[in-house]
Structures are given as C-alpha cells and as structure tokens.
Enzyme design. Structure first.
Site, PDB file in Angstrom:
ATOM      1  N   GLY A  46       1.442  -1.337   0.386  1.00  0.00           N
ATOM      2  CA  GLY A  46       0.151   0.037  -0.201  1.00  0.00           C
ATOM      3  C   GLY A  46       1.043   1.093  -0.089  1.00  0.00           C
ATOM      4  CD  GLU A  47       2.871   6.116  -0.175  1.00  0.00           C
ATOM      5  OE1 GLU A  47       2.897   5.865  -1.420  1.00  0.00           O
ATOM      6  OE2 GLU A  47       3.806   6.443   0.413  1.00  0.00           O
ATOM      7  CB  SER A  48       5.373   3.152   4.099  1.00  0.00           C
ATOM      8  OG  SER A  48       5.692   3.873   3.454  1.00  0.00           O
ATOM      9  CB  CYS A  78       5.757  -3.870  -0.549  1.00  0.00           C
ATOM     10  SG  CYS A  78       6.264  -2.357  -2.462  1.00  0.00           S
ATOM     11  CB  ILE A 139       3.214  -1.907  -7.544  1.00  0.00           C
ATOM     12  CG1 ILE A 139       2.642  -3.271  -7.813  1.00  0.00           C
ATOM     13  CG2 ILE A 139       2.943  -1.448  -7.748  1.00  0.00           C
ATOM     14  CD1 ILE A 139       1.757  -4.425  -7.689  1.00  0.00           C
ATOM     15  NE  ARG A 140       3.697   4.360  -5.820  1.00  0.00           N
ATOM     16  CZ  ARG A 140       3.969   4.912  -4.999  1.00  0.00           C
ATOM     17  NH1 ARG A 140       4.892   5.652  -4.656  1.00  0.00           N
ATOM     18  NH2 ARG A 140       2.352   5.018  -4.405  1.00  0.00           N
ATOM     19  CG  HIS A 176       3.318  -6.741  -3.846  1.00  0.00           C
ATOM     20  ND1 HIS A 176       2.149  -5.537  -2.769  1.00  0.00           N
ATOM     21  CD2 HIS A 176       3.766  -5.185  -4.375  1.00  0.00           C
ATOM     22  CE1 HIS A 176       2.394  -4.232  -3.178  1.00  0.00           C
ATOM     23  NE2 HIS A 176       3.540  -4.558  -3.636  1.00  0.00           N
ATOM     24  CD  GLU A 178       0.946  -9.014  -1.033  1.00  0.00           C
ATOM     25  OE1 GLU A 178       1.324  -9.481  -1.942  1.00  0.00           O
ATOM     26  OE2 GLU A 178       0.836  -7.690  -1.084  1.00  0.00           O
TER      27      GLU A 178
HETATM   28  N1  GLN Z   1       5.782   3.013  -2.676  1.00  0.00           N
HETATM   29  C1  GLN Z   1       5.333   2.289  -1.548  1.00  0.00           C
HETATM   30  C2  GLN Z   1       5.969   2.931  -0.595  1.00  0.00           C
HETATM   31  O1  GLN Z   1       7.264   3.677   0.050  1.00  0.00           O
HETATM   32  C3  GLN Z   1       4.944   1.009  -1.555  1.00  0.00           C
HETATM   33  C4  GLN Z   1       4.403   0.697  -3.127  1.00  0.00           C
HETATM   34  C5  GLN Z   1       3.912  -0.883  -2.270  1.00  0.00           C
HETATM   35  O2  GLN Z   1       3.232  -1.130  -1.707  1.00  0.00           O
HETATM   36  N2  GLN Z   1       3.502  -1.887  -3.407  1.00  0.00           N
HETATM   37  O3  GLN Z   1       5.015   2.736   0.914  1.00  0.00           O
END
Ligand code: GLN
Length: 197
Positions: A46-48, A78, A139-140, A176, A178
């Site tokens: 997700g987005e930390s 991630c 993913i990113r 990931h 999942e």
């Molecule tokens: N770029 C996200 C972050 O810095 C992590 C990306 C992801 O969980 N797919 O939190």
C-alpha cells in the site's frame, strides 16, 4: 491458528484471500484490541506513509511493536516491509523493529513496476527441494540497502539487490506474493506461525 492482516489501507483483501484458501483463520486488524488473540500478523502493500498516519491515529504502532518484540511472526510486503524497518532514510511513523535499511521507491515510479522470476531457496525446500522460481511482482517497490547481522537474506535480484529477508520472527519482502496465484510464501509464513517464530 489465527493470522491478522493490517487493514488500514492497501491490498489486505488479497492476503486474506490466500490465507483463507490455505484454510487459515484470517482477520482484519484496524484496532489494537484486534491484535490480542493473534498468532501472527501480515502488513500488506500500500502506501507506508498512509499506514503510518492511520496507525498513529488508531494507537496501533506500540501494540504492533510489542507483538514483534514478543516474538510473534510478523510479515511485511512492500509498504509493510517499509513499516517494519528501523531505517528508511526519511521521517515517517514506523514500527521500526527490523534491523534493515530500506530505500523506498527504489526502482522508480509506478510505470517502472516490473515482474521477475526469483530463485528463493527457502521456498524450494517447500517444493520437495525442486528448484521452482517464484514470480515476484514489484510495484513502486523498496529494496534493502543494508541488513544487520541477525538478518538472513532470503532473496536477491541478479545484481545482488536484497528483496526478501528474515530476522527471527520478522519477515519482509519488497514484492507482493499476495498478487500471485503462488501460495508458497504464505505457506512459508504460516509454517513460521505454526512454530511460533
Ligand atoms: N511506494 C510505497 C511506499 O513507499 C510502497 C508500494 C507498495 O506497497 N506497492 O510506501
């Protein structure tokens, strides 16, 4: 056995789905009280920074840290890996328990996301020793720039970049599992939960 999935934001449903397919009792965690009966916890992608913000608001940082320090298996994928790391090179709320230095968004932007087959020895052991690559989706994604002495590297890219590691009860992957149909990483985690570390 009961495994929680942190459900503040991100792809927690996908983790939950795989756990259920593997006949594990999976529950969503949004409040500290929901951590109480758990044998293990997954922190999804997700987005930390969003996890951090919400986790501070809901009073989750300390109880998750306590769970990690108590030796309960906790796995971050991630953004989850970032959330567990002690050092991410910027100021944001973290559980900060795993002795790794992480670089966020290390492979570029969303468009630079990629998929690659990785050889992961601990997973091959699950497949009767037969080498069978794991399809890893980035993913990113973050990477681990440095890992501490007590950290075992589980997977690297061809150039040596560390993308999966374990420190006792803590597990972290840049990618990931999942989002694939391959349940081996989840089985590996469940095995750790079964052993209590
Ligand atoms: N770029 C996200 C972050 O810095 C992590 C990306 C992801 O969980 N797919 O939190």
């Amino acid at each position: 056995m009961r495994i929680g999935v942190l459900a503040l934001q991100g792809d927690f449903i996908e983790h939950e789905k795989i756990l259920r397919e593997l006949n594990v009792h999976a529950t969503q965690v949004r409040k500290p009280s929901e951590l109480r009966e758990l044998d293990g916890l997954i922190i999804p992608g997700g987005e930390s920074t969003t996890f951090g913000k919400l986790a501070v608001e809901y009073g989750l940082i300390e109880p998750i840290r306590a769970m990690c320090n108590a030796g309960k298996p906790v796995w971050g994928t991630c953004a989850g890996m970032i959330f567990l790391a002690k050092d991410v090179g910027m100021r944001q709320p973290l559980v900060a328990v795993m002795d790794v230095q992480v670089k966020r968004n290390a492979f570029g932007r969303q468009v630079d996301s990629f998929e690659i087959d990785l050889d992961i020895p601990v997973l091959n052991a699950i497949e009767n020793g037969q080498p069978h690559p794991f399809h890893a989706i980035f993913i990113r994604a973050p990477l681990m720039e440095r890992v501490g002495k007590g950290v075992q590297v589980l997977a690297t890219l061809n150039d040596g970049t560390i993308v999966a590691a374990r420190q006792n009860n803590l597990l972290a992957t840049s990618f990931h599992p999942e989002l694939t149909r391959d349940p081996r990483f989840h089985r590996y985690f469940i095995e750790r939960v079964g052993k209590g570390a």
